[in-house]
Motif scaffolding. Structure first.
Motif, PDB file in Angstrom:
ATOM      1  N   UNK A  71     -40.069  12.012 -27.833  1.00  0.00           N
ATOM      2  CA  UNK A  71     -40.355  13.398 -27.474  1.00  0.00           C
ATOM      3  C   UNK A  71     -39.119  14.275 -27.667  1.00  0.00           C
ATOM      4  N   UNK A  72     -37.971  13.806 -27.237  1.00  0.00           N
ATOM      5  CA  UNK A  72     -36.722  14.550 -27.415  1.00  0.00           C
ATOM      6  C   UNK A  72     -36.397  14.713 -28.896  1.00  0.00           C
ATOM      7  N   UNK A  73     -36.663  13.703 -29.674  1.00  0.00           N
ATOM      8  CA  UNK A  73     -36.432  13.770 -31.118  1.00  0.00           C
ATOM      9  C   UNK A  73     -37.318  14.834 -31.766  1.00  0.00           C
ATOM     10  N   UNK A  74     -38.604  14.841 -31.430  1.00  0.00           N
ATOM     11  CA  UNK A  74     -39.520  15.820 -32.022  1.00  0.00           C
ATOM     12  C   UNK A  74     -39.199  17.244 -31.570  1.00  0.00           C
ATOM     13  N   UNK A  75     -38.831  17.392 -30.324  1.00  0.00           N
ATOM     14  CA  UNK A  75     -38.459  18.725 -29.839  1.00  0.00           C
ATOM     15  C   UNK A  75     -37.197  19.223 -30.543  1.00  0.00           C
TER      16      UNK A  75
END
Length: 88
Positions: A15-19
């Motif tokens: 999730x942090x990567x996609x954000x």
């Protein structure tokens, strides 16, 4: 118990990567808009939207003099003078 904790941690990392990817990609149109706003012609274009018959009549007092704080024209004149001095 450790599988669930690892699974959730992996989801949080994804999730942090996609954000972060979304934020990085969103910077491209933001930087283009900011660079366009640095041009004096773009700023004058935005300021001329405020010049209407209603705004000029609101800035005019009863004796015909303009009220300086409500007048939409002086910011445009200041920008034009500054760009002429800098040969923009």
């Amino acid at each position: 118990m450790t599988l669930k904790a690892g699974f959730h941690l992996e989801n949080y990392i994804l999730f942090a990567y996609y954000i972060s990817m979304f934020a990085f990609i969103a910077l491209i149109p933001y930087i283009r808009n900011i660079l366009d706003l640095l041009k004096p012609s773009a700023v004058i274009g935005k300021l001329t939207e405020r010049i209407t018959e209603k705004s000029i009549l609101a800035a005019a007092s009863a004796d015909g003099k303009l009220i300086e704080k409500d007048d939409p024209i002086p910011p445009i004149i200041y920008i034009m003078n500054a760009s002429l001095v800098k040969y923009d």
